[in-house]
Design a protein around this motif. Structure first.
Motif, PDB file in Angstrom:
ATOM      1  N   ARG A 110      -0.042 -30.128-135.110  1.00 30.86           N
ATOM      2  CA  ARG A 110      -0.450 -29.007-134.253  1.00 30.86           C
ATOM      3  C   ARG A 110       0.627 -27.925-134.264  1.00 30.86           C
ATOM      4  O   ARG A 110       0.323 -26.730-134.271  1.00 30.86           O
ATOM      5  CB  ARG A 110      -0.704 -29.484-132.832  1.00 30.86           C
ATOM      6  N   ASP A 111       1.904 -28.354-134.286  1.00 34.22           N
ATOM      7  CA  ASP A 111       3.009 -27.390-134.308  1.00 34.22           C
ATOM      8  C   ASP A 111       3.172 -26.752-135.688  1.00 34.22           C
ATOM      9  O   ASP A 111       3.400 -25.542-135.804  1.00 34.22           O
ATOM     10  CB  ASP A 111       4.321 -28.083-133.917  1.00 34.22           C
ATOM     11  N   ALA A 112       3.055 -27.570-136.745  1.00 31.05           N
ATOM     12  CA  ALA A 112       3.332 -27.085-138.094  1.00 31.05           C
ATOM     13  C   ALA A 112       2.186 -26.293-138.700  1.00 31.05           C
ATOM     14  O   ALA A 112       2.410 -25.399-139.524  1.00 31.05           O
ATOM     15  CB  ALA A 112       3.672 -28.266-139.011  1.00 31.05           C
ATOM     16  N   ALA A 113       0.949 -26.631-138.304  1.00 28.23           N
ATOM     17  CA  ALA A 113      -0.228 -25.967-138.882  1.00 28.23           C
ATOM     18  C   ALA A 113      -1.246 -25.707-137.784  1.00 28.23           C
ATOM     19  O   ALA A 113      -2.239 -26.426-137.651  1.00 28.23           O
ATOM     20  CB  ALA A 113      -0.835 -26.836-139.987  1.00 28.23           C
ATOM     21  N   PRO A 114      -1.006 -24.690-136.948  1.00 30.15           N
ATOM     22  CA  PRO A 114      -1.959 -24.371-135.876  1.00 30.15           C
ATOM     23  C   PRO A 114      -3.364 -24.182-136.436  1.00 30.15           C
ATOM     24  O   PRO A 114      -3.555 -23.615-137.512  1.00 30.15           O
ATOM     25  CB  PRO A 114      -1.401 -23.054-135.317  1.00 30.15           C
ATOM     26  N   GLY A 115      -4.328 -24.688-135.693  1.00 28.18           N
ATOM     27  CA  GLY A 115      -5.711 -24.628-136.152  1.00 28.18           C
ATOM     28  C   GLY A 115      -6.202 -25.933-136.739  1.00 28.18           C
ATOM     29  O   GLY A 115      -7.396 -26.079-137.044  1.00 28.18           O
ATOM     30  N   THR A 116      -5.286 -26.910-136.901  1.00 28.10           N
ATOM     31  CA  THR A 116      -5.678 -28.219-137.414  1.00 28.10           C
ATOM     32  C   THR A 116      -6.527 -28.955-136.379  1.00 28.10           C
ATOM     33  O   THR A 116      -6.220 -28.943-135.181  1.00 28.10           O
ATOM     34  CB  THR A 116      -4.441 -29.065-137.745  1.00 28.10           C
ATOM     35  N   SER A 117      -7.595 -29.588-136.840  1.00 23.22           N
ATOM     36  CA  SER A 117      -8.415 -30.424-135.971  1.00 23.22           C
ATOM     37  C   SER A 117      -8.421 -31.847-136.528  1.00 23.22           C
ATOM     38  O   SER A 117      -8.152 -32.061-137.717  1.00 23.22           O
ATOM     39  CB  SER A 117      -9.842 -29.886-135.865  1.00 23.22           C
ATOM     40  N   PRO A 177      -5.646 -26.727-149.876  1.00 24.45           N
ATOM     41  CA  PRO A 177      -5.493 -28.184-149.694  1.00 24.45           C
ATOM     42  C   PRO A 177      -4.116 -28.719-150.058  1.00 24.45           C
ATOM     43  O   PRO A 177      -3.527 -29.494-149.296  1.00 24.45           O
ATOM     44  CB  PRO A 177      -6.580 -28.749-150.615  1.00 24.45           C
ATOM     45  N   ASP A 178      -3.581 -28.327-151.217  1.00 20.67           N
ATOM     46  CA  ASP A 178      -2.256 -28.821-151.609  1.00 20.67           C
ATOM     47  C   ASP A 178      -1.159 -28.266-150.705  1.00 20.67           C
ATOM     48  O   ASP A 178      -0.194 -28.965-150.391  1.00 20.67           O
ATOM     49  CB  ASP A 178      -1.972 -28.471-153.063  1.00 20.67           C
ATOM     50  N   ALA A 179      -1.318 -27.030-150.273  1.00 17.27           N
ATOM     51  CA  ALA A 179      -0.331 -26.448-149.365  1.00 17.27           C
ATOM     52  C   ALA A 179      -0.342 -27.171-148.026  1.00 17.27           C
ATOM     53  O   ALA A 179       0.722 -27.429-147.432  1.00 17.27           O
ATOM     54  CB  ALA A 179      -0.619 -24.960-149.170  1.00 17.27           C
ATOM     55  N   PHE A 180      -1.529 -27.518-147.549  1.00 21.87           N
ATOM     56  CA  PHE A 180      -1.646 -28.250-146.285  1.00 21.87           C
ATOM     57  C   PHE A 180      -0.967 -29.607-146.403  1.00 21.87           C
ATOM     58  O   PHE A 180      -0.266 -30.059-145.492  1.00 21.87           O
ATOM     59  CB  PHE A 180      -3.119 -28.397-145.925  1.00 21.87           C
ATOM     60  N   ALA A 184       2.146 -30.870-144.139  1.00 16.97           N
ATOM     61  CA  ALA A 184       1.992 -32.075-143.328  1.00 16.97           C
ATOM     62  C   ALA A 184       3.046 -33.118-143.657  1.00 16.97           C
ATOM     63  O   ALA A 184       3.612 -33.759-142.758  1.00 16.97           O
ATOM     64  CB  ALA A 184       0.591 -32.650-143.532  1.00 16.97           C
ATOM     65  N   ARG A 185       3.324 -33.297-144.940  1.00 15.42           N
ATOM     66  CA  ARG A 185       4.344 -34.282-145.315  1.00 15.42           C
ATOM     67  C   ARG A 185       5.726 -33.864-144.824  1.00 15.42           C
ATOM     68  O   ARG A 185       6.521 -34.718-144.411  1.00 15.42           O
ATOM     69  CB  ARG A 185       4.334 -34.487-146.828  1.00 15.42           C
TER      70      ARG A 185
END
Length: 291
Positions: A110-117, A177-180, A184-185
């Motif tokens: 949630r902090d690193a990629a706002p908008g993630t569900s 997708p690869d950037a996400f 995340a990692r």
């Protein structure tokens, strides 16, 4: 990945075939071709075990359940579950993601990629947030047990104190997708295993150390089968560890660049029956085992 100086000799030593499903064994229309069905059956008649090793949950295994003979086992959810397809997908082994660990991943993403569900795959079924809109959900391929924020789903009683989390799913509507996956990692890779198999920005998150490779290694050890006796097939990043572990491995003609780099060989695309092509070659080499 073991480097074989004689590929034909390596194929002749095959005792187990481990194959991904979507984009690998299955054609794009999700069918199993007649050629592939025949190759799988011939391999098992020759004494070679066949494991389907997939990111799919057990309830999505109906597309191949009729094509597993012998032991009838499959590795699902990227290694988080071993199921018996002869028993209607009964879960025999679970390598669960702890609820508090899953919550830690949720907070980090949630902090690193706002908008993630998020969605939660458990031994009892599928749960997701109101905002979650991954493609399979949009096309009604999933039966939802409950809808709520991930924090509520993962906090007891949530999906249930006795319910084990098999994997956490994270979807982003805009990121590549690869950037996400990279984001995340970096943010949560120390907490859990994070990978992807979808063409969309959908991540699959399992417990630390849980992967197709690690669970396949456990299943092989139980059977006295070494990595050098395994031939593996895959097409997406969630297959990389398995392809690296297997003594002989093949990237599909349609594979992601990371998969091509990891595999020891390459076959034709899934729509051209690439798995069957190699199995047929294995069967041609089998006499060399005893000869």
């Amino acid at each position: 990945m073991t480097s074989a100086t004689d590929p034909r000799r390596a194929l002749a030593a095959t005792r187990l075939i481990a194959t991904d499903l979507d984009g690998t064994l299955l054609r794009d229309d999700k069918s199993v071709s007649d050629r592939t069905v025949a190759a799988l059956a011939a391999a098992e008649r020759a004494g070679i075990e066949v494991f389907f090793v997939t990111g799919r949950p057990a309830r999505w295994m109906h597309v191949v359940s009729a094509h597993v003979h012998g032991h009838g086992l499959a590795i699902c959810a990227n290694g988080a579950a071993v199921v018996d397809l002869h028993a209607g997908g009964e879960v025999l082994k679970v390598r669960a993601l702890a609820h508090d660990t899953a919550l830690g991943v949720v907070h980090a993403l949630r902090d690193a990629a706002p908008g993630t569900s998020f969605a939660v795959e458990t031994t009892a079924g599928f749960y997701h947030e109101p905002e979650y809109s991954a493609p399979f959900l949009q096309h009604n391929l999933e039966s939802t047990v409950a809808v709520a924020d991930a924090e509520k789903l993962l906090a007891a009683p949530g999906p249930g104190i006795d319910t084990q989390v098999i994997k956490l799913l994270a979807h982003h509507p805009e990121l590549d997708p690869d950037a996400f996956l990279t984001v995340a990692r970096a943010a949560a890779g120390g907490l859990a295993s994070i990978t992807r198999s979808s063409p969309t920005a959908l991540l699959e998150i399992s417990g630390p150390g849980v992967s197709k490779a690690s669970t396949l290694a456990l299943c092989c050890a139980e059977r006295g089968i070494s990595a050098d006796e395994v031939v593996a097939f895959g097409d997406m990043p969630n297959d990389v560890e398995m392809l690296n572990w297997a003594g002989t491995s093949y990237a599909m003609g349609n594979a992601h660049p990371e998969v091509i780099a990891a595999a020891s060989g390459r076959t034709v695309a899934n729509n051209e029956d690439g798995v069957a092509v190699v199995i047929e070659q294995i069967l041609r080499e089998l006499p060399q085992r005893t000869g």
